[in-house]
Design a protein around this motif. Sequence first.
Motif, short mmCIF file in Angstrom:
data_model
loop_
_atom_site.label_atom_id
_atom_site.label_comp_id
_atom_site.label_asym_id
_atom_site.label_seq_id
_atom_site.Cartn_x
_atom_site.Cartn_y
_atom_site.Cartn_z
N LEU A 1 0.43 0.18 -3.55
CA LEU A 1 1.09 1.56 -3.65
C LEU A 1 2.30 1.66 -2.82
CD1 LEU A 1 -1.71 4.00 -4.17
CD2 LEU A 1 -0.24 3.35 -5.76
N LEU A 2 1.96 1.36 -1.37
CA LEU A 2 3.11 1.13 -0.51
C LEU A 2 4.35 0.39 -0.89
CD1 LEU A 2 4.21 2.18 2.32
CD2 LEU A 2 2.67 0.24 3.00
N ARG A 3 3.92 -0.91 -1.49
CA ARG A 3 5.06 -1.73 -1.90
C ARG A 3 5.64 -1.12 -3.13
NH1 ARG A 3 4.90 -7.44 -0.88
NH2 ARG A 3 3.55 -8.02 0.71
N ALA B 1 -2.83 2.68 6.77
CA ALA B 1 -2.30 2.18 5.29
C ALA B 1 -2.01 3.51 4.65
CB ALA B 1 -2.95 1.26 4.58
N LYS B 2 -2.63 4.45 4.69
CA LYS B 2 -2.71 5.80 4.03
C LYS B 2 -1.50 6.52 4.37
CE LYS B 2 -7.66 6.10 2.68
NZ LYS B 2 -8.60 6.63 2.87
N VAL C 1 4.02 -3.01 6.55
CA VAL C 1 3.11 -3.74 5.57
C VAL C 1 2.73 -5.04 5.87
CG1 VAL C 1 3.38 -4.58 3.29
CG2 VAL C 1 4.52 -2.50 3.66
N HIS D 1 6.19 1.96 -3.73
CA HIS D 1 7.01 3.32 -3.38
C HIS D 1 8.12 2.68 -2.77
CE1 HIS D 1 3.11 5.88 -2.89
NE2 HIS D 1 3.56 6.14 -4.24
N ARG E 1 0.91 5.39 6.19
CA ARG E 1 2.43 4.64 5.71
C ARG E 1 2.80 4.87 4.22
NH1 ARG E 1 5.66 3.24 10.13
NH2 ARG E 1 4.21 2.53 11.77
N GLU E 2 1.56 4.87 3.57
CA GLU E 2 1.93 5.13 2.23
C GLU E 2 2.50 6.56 1.86
OE1 GLU E 2 -0.69 6.09 -1.89
OE2 GLU E 2 -1.77 5.07 -0.23
N GLN F 1 9.57 -0.10 8.03
CA GLN F 1 8.55 0.13 6.93
C GLN F 1 8.20 -1.08 6.32
OE1 GLN F 1 11.16 2.21 4.23
NE2 GLN F 1 9.93 4.31 4.62
N SER G 1 -3.98 0.87 -1.16
CA SER G 1 -2.85 1.37 -0.23
C SER G 1 -1.56 0.62 -0.19
CB SER G 1 -3.42 1.83 0.96
OG SER G 1 -4.25 2.95 0.96
N SER H 1 6.29 6.32 3.19
CA SER H 1 7.25 6.01 2.20
C SER H 1 7.77 6.66 1.07
CB SER H 1 6.50 4.50 1.51
OG SER H 1 5.59 5.15 0.57
#
Length: 376
Positions: free
Chosen positions: A18-20, A108-109, A68, A22, A111-112, A64, A15, A115
């Motif tokens: 992927l967040l980074r 984390a999900k 992270v 996005h 926030r993903e 954001q 997650s 984003s």
Amino acid sequence: MSAETQSLAEQITQSVALLRRHLDWDAALRKLEELNARAEDPTLWDKADAAQAMLRERNRLATQTEAVYTIERDTEDALTLAELAEAEGDQSVLAEAEAALRRISEEAKRREIESLLAGEADGNDCYIEVNAGAGGTEAQDWAEMLLRMYTRWAEQHGYKVTMLEESEGEQAGIKSATIQVSGMNAYGWLKTEAGVHRLVRISPFDANARRQTSFASVWVYPVVDESIEVEINPADLRVDTFRASGAGGQHVNKTESAIRITHVPSGIVVACQNDRSQHRNRATAMEMLKSRLYEMELQKREEVAAASESAKRDIGWGHQIRSYVLAPYQLVKDLRTNVESGNPDAVLNGDLDAFMAASLASRVGATRSEASAQAE
């Protein structure tokens, strides 16, 4: 490391990766550094509107990126605790560490998905307009249920809800209503809820307890801030006044302070009745009209959103985006993403995150696919 701990750690790692991605991490950090430097410029507030827009962007990026860092830090702490617990054979502490990892994984999900809210107006407040379809009392009751559903979702997420206009049904429910939802990313989360919603249930208004199908439409559009200019020709407007509806009693509005504005070229109609002052209602209605016109421009630039707009024109069969079945079985199904829930009561009480996340992810994915195809 136990299988449960390892699985949770892998989920969080995925997650965060992927967040980074996005966020376009390196570019986001450079942009944040640039905005922090600009915030210290003593001439910043020479242009107040631009300064406010810049600070909103800086706060968004700061929130954001800090999220992270917090997820990574908390994950490391929880994994360290889990390793110590396993080394000492302390199952209660291990369970505590795994519970922490599960909470971090869910965060984390979330926030993903958050984003992905990078659209032009995603960070803005929004208006939600609900209209009953054909079907009289049944449809009007369904419209009120939808309004309550979105109000509860907003309140559960810490958003402020303001009632702007409500037209009551003859026997029950509402013919239409408009609320304003205020908070960070309100429009970004709610925009994919626009469309026709279908309800199947045993009618509480039918003495023979027959099953009925009802429809209601939902329209979501962003509140435009001062940095967005929308030109409106006064000659294109038809303004009507009317007496605000209410439950009666000593506080009933006895003057024609409610305002309805029709934008003749587009056919857009907005109304506001939440204030006793006709002038304030008119000002609010004009802001709503600007938002609707701005949203039309956004729709033109987003093919997926334009398709959704087309589906909203008829409130009836073949145009719904989601079905809520309460009888003969219990199921809520989004017809765009195939996300389902077997607990309609929870959904109607505001449990909409899974539907919103899936719609948002598919919408962003479609936009990116189109962009890639065009680039090729």
